[in-house]
Design a protein around this motif. Structure first.
Motif, PDB file in Angstrom:
ATOM      1  N   LEU A 134     -56.629  31.444  79.254  1.00  0.00           N
ATOM      2  CA  LEU A 134     -57.952  31.281  78.635  1.00  0.00           C
ATOM      3  C   LEU A 134     -57.870  31.965  77.348  1.00  0.00           C
ATOM      4  O   LEU A 134     -58.542  31.737  76.442  1.00  0.00           O
ATOM      5  N   TRP A 135     -57.385  33.175  77.409  1.00  0.00           N
ATOM      6  CA  TRP A 135     -57.521  33.926  76.204  1.00  0.00           C
ATOM      7  C   TRP A 135     -56.586  33.315  75.190  1.00  0.00           C
ATOM      8  O   TRP A 135     -57.071  33.321  73.850  1.00  0.00           O
ATOM      9  N   ALA A 157     -57.397  21.800  81.440  1.00  0.00           N
ATOM     10  CA  ALA A 157     -55.871  21.998  81.524  1.00  0.00           C
ATOM     11  C   ALA A 157     -55.703  23.455  81.554  1.00  0.00           C
ATOM     12  O   ALA A 157     -54.854  23.961  82.552  1.00  0.00           O
ATOM     13  N   ALA A 158     -56.424  24.249  80.963  1.00  0.00           N
ATOM     14  CA  ALA A 158     -56.016  25.727  81.216  1.00  0.00           C
ATOM     15  C   ALA A 158     -56.485  26.204  82.355  1.00  0.00           C
ATOM     16  O   ALA A 158     -55.910  27.216  83.115  1.00  0.00           O
ATOM     17  N   LEU A 159     -57.623  26.047  82.905  1.00  0.00           N
ATOM     18  CA  LEU A 159     -58.232  26.461  84.246  1.00  0.00           C
ATOM     19  C   LEU A 159     -57.306  25.939  85.602  1.00  0.00           C
ATOM     20  O   LEU A 159     -57.372  26.739  86.353  1.00  0.00           O
ATOM     21  N   THR A 269     -66.380  35.962  73.700  1.00  0.00           N
ATOM     22  CA  THR A 269     -65.610  37.140  74.016  1.00  0.00           C
ATOM     23  C   THR A 269     -64.404  37.063  74.602  1.00  0.00           C
ATOM     24  O   THR A 269     -63.926  36.135  75.299  1.00  0.00           O
ATOM     25  N   HIS A 270     -63.751  38.082  74.859  1.00  0.00           N
ATOM     26  CA  HIS A 270     -62.592  38.375  75.790  1.00  0.00           C
ATOM     27  C   HIS A 270     -62.933  38.169  77.365  1.00  0.00           C
ATOM     28  O   HIS A 270     -61.937  38.402  78.026  1.00  0.00           O
ATOM     29  N   LEU A 271     -64.140  38.365  77.732  1.00  0.00           N
ATOM     30  CA  LEU A 271     -64.432  38.387  79.008  1.00  0.00           C
ATOM     31  C   LEU A 271     -64.987  37.032  79.843  1.00  0.00           C
ATOM     32  O   LEU A 271     -66.008  36.344  79.357  1.00  0.00           O
ATOM     33  N   PHE A 272     -63.800  36.472  80.408  1.00  0.00           N
ATOM     34  CA  PHE A 272     -63.675  34.963  80.912  1.00  0.00           C
ATOM     35  C   PHE A 272     -64.350  34.936  82.330  1.00  0.00           C
ATOM     36  O   PHE A 272     -64.203  35.833  83.131  1.00  0.00           O
ATOM     37  N   ASP A 273     -65.112  33.805  82.577  1.00  0.00           N
ATOM     38  CA  ASP A 273     -65.393  33.188  83.777  1.00  0.00           C
ATOM     39  C   ASP A 273     -64.119  32.716  84.461  1.00  0.00           C
ATOM     40  O   ASP A 273     -64.141  31.584  83.996  1.00  0.00           O
ATOM     41  N   PRO A 274     -63.655  32.834  85.373  1.00  0.00           N
ATOM     42  CA  PRO A 274     -62.438  32.485  85.856  1.00  0.00           C
ATOM     43  C   PRO A 274     -62.751  31.162  86.570  1.00  0.00           C
ATOM     44  O   PRO A 274     -61.812  30.167  86.585  1.00  0.00           O
ATOM     45  N   GLY A 277     -64.219  29.030  82.819  1.00  0.00           N
ATOM     46  CA  GLY A 277     -63.709  29.330  81.630  1.00  0.00           C
ATOM     47  C   GLY A 277     -64.374  29.491  80.548  1.00  0.00           C
ATOM     48  O   GLY A 277     -64.052  29.748  79.380  1.00  0.00           O
ATOM     49  N   GLN A 278     -65.781  29.663  80.649  1.00  0.00           N
ATOM     50  CA  GLN A 278     -66.491  30.341  79.641  1.00  0.00           C
ATOM     51  C   GLN A 278     -66.406  31.712  79.433  1.00  0.00           C
ATOM     52  O   GLN A 278     -66.074  32.246  80.248  1.00  0.00           O
ATOM     53  N   ALA A 279     -66.792  31.997  78.268  1.00  0.00           N
ATOM     54  CA  ALA A 279     -66.260  33.277  77.334  1.00  0.00           C
ATOM     55  C   ALA A 279     -67.608  33.999  77.051  1.00  0.00           C
ATOM     56  O   ALA A 279     -67.549  34.859  76.019  1.00  0.00           O
TER      57      ALA A 279
END
Length: 336
Positions: A134-135, A157-159, A269-274, A277-279
């Motif tokens: 995600l980053w 695709a990233a998730l 930001t760099h703090l993601f919800d796994p 995928g929201q940041a």
């Protein structure tokens, strides 16, 4: 390993201020030094650990011994950086991300990943070291000047590569079970290194120290009847301390998305919800006090994406306290 050139800065650098004897009160250390039973003047080291400003304050009657311990502690930090760094091509973590498998991994990597997976399980997946993809996605778009968040297809695709349960820890190997997976330990490694250095110092006879290697941990006290203390900074005015917290023999960690904004407005930001995928974290910052820095670090990361009621439930599972900074008015909400 990340392929983007936008590197996340230290998440804590505005969160914890002056984790030192200075916050024990004006003149406290000087007064203690005039007391026959007082502790000696600290040996202080300032440097960098995992890209973060770092400081050690060691108090020991034998100053030469304290200086030797500083050198031992710094050597341990550098050794662990070679294991956990995302930005050294030859680090163990970078090799694992590049190959998807690492045979005969360093024991510290296996140990920390085992703890990371356990925190994933205990936080319902909101702590997840596999969010590195995600980053990479967000950072690549930010560098290219493309809009955020990513479009839904890119995000899906990233998730598909994000799942701490797909990290397989074998007896003599670590395997990433999904093609394209990549790990980051930035949400826990500073705490782990802080704990390892604390253990090293204690094992070599040190009873009083402040270790701040991205997360802060106290050992003993800077003066008789006075604990180590740290302050939560106001991200809007970093020199202002919103609240001072006694550490004693405990640890403190702060996570705040303001440390690494990915867009000019700071919405991403760099703090993601796994899970999504929201940041965009729920809180301006989250500070956690725990018995060890690894726990404080991991939970401050996970709590960033949780509503207050969920955090209250989590705190009932862990002997920790949390300070949540509201995103609108900056007030602090203490839980636990």
């Amino acid at each position: 390993m990340t392929t983007s050139r936008l590197l996340p800065r230290r998440r804590r650098f505005l969160g914890i201020l002056a984790a030192s004897a200075a916050l024990a009160g004006p003149g406290t250390l000087r007064a203690a030094l005039r007391n026959p039973s007082a502790l000696p003047e600290p040996v202080v080291w300032n440097g960098v650990a995992l890209g973060a400003d770092a400081q050690l304050q060691l108090l020991h009657p034998d100053r030469a011994h304290a200086e030797r311990l500083v050198r031992m502690a710094v050597a341990e930090v550098h050794r662990l950086e070679q294991v956990f760094s995302l930005y050294r091509e030859d680090s163990a973590l970078a090799r694992l991300n590049r190959e998807g498998r690492l045979d005969a991994p360093p024991p510290d990597l296996s140990r920390l990943l085992s703890q990371a997976v356990a925190f994933g399980e205990r936080t319902d997946g909101l702590f997840d070291p596999s969010v590195q993809v995600l980053w990479d996605l967000y950072a690549a778009r930010a560098l290219a000047g493309r809009p955020l968040p990513p479009d839904p297809a890119e995000l899906r695709a990233a998730l598909a590569k994000v799942d701490y349960r797909a990290i397989r820890l074998e007896e003599d190997a670590i395997v990433l079970e999904r093609p394209g997976m990549a790990l980051t330990l930035n949400g826990i490694a500073q705490g782990y290194i802080t704990d390892r250095v604390t253990e090293l110092l204690r094992a070599n006879g040190l009873e009083h120290a402040m270790i701040d290697l991205g997360e802060a941990r106290g050992l003993g006290a800077p003066a008789p009847d006075r604990p180590w203390r740290a302050g939560i900074a106001d991200p809007r005015e970093p020199s202002r301390v919103l609240e001072t917290i006694d550490l004693g023999d405990r640890a403190l960690a702060t996570s705040g998305g303001y440390g690494t904004p990915l867009d000019p407005a700071g919405h991403f930001t760099h703090l993601f919800d796994p899970h999504t995928g929201q940041a965009t974290p729920r809180w301006r910052s989250v500070t956690v006090r725990a018995a060890d820095a690894t726990t404080a670090d991991a939970l401050s990361t996970a709590f960033s994406q949780m509503p207050a009621d969920t955090i209250r439930g989590m705190i009932s599972r862990f002997p920790v306290q949390a300070w949540l900074m509201a995103p609108d008015d900056g007030r602090l909400i203490r839980l636990g």
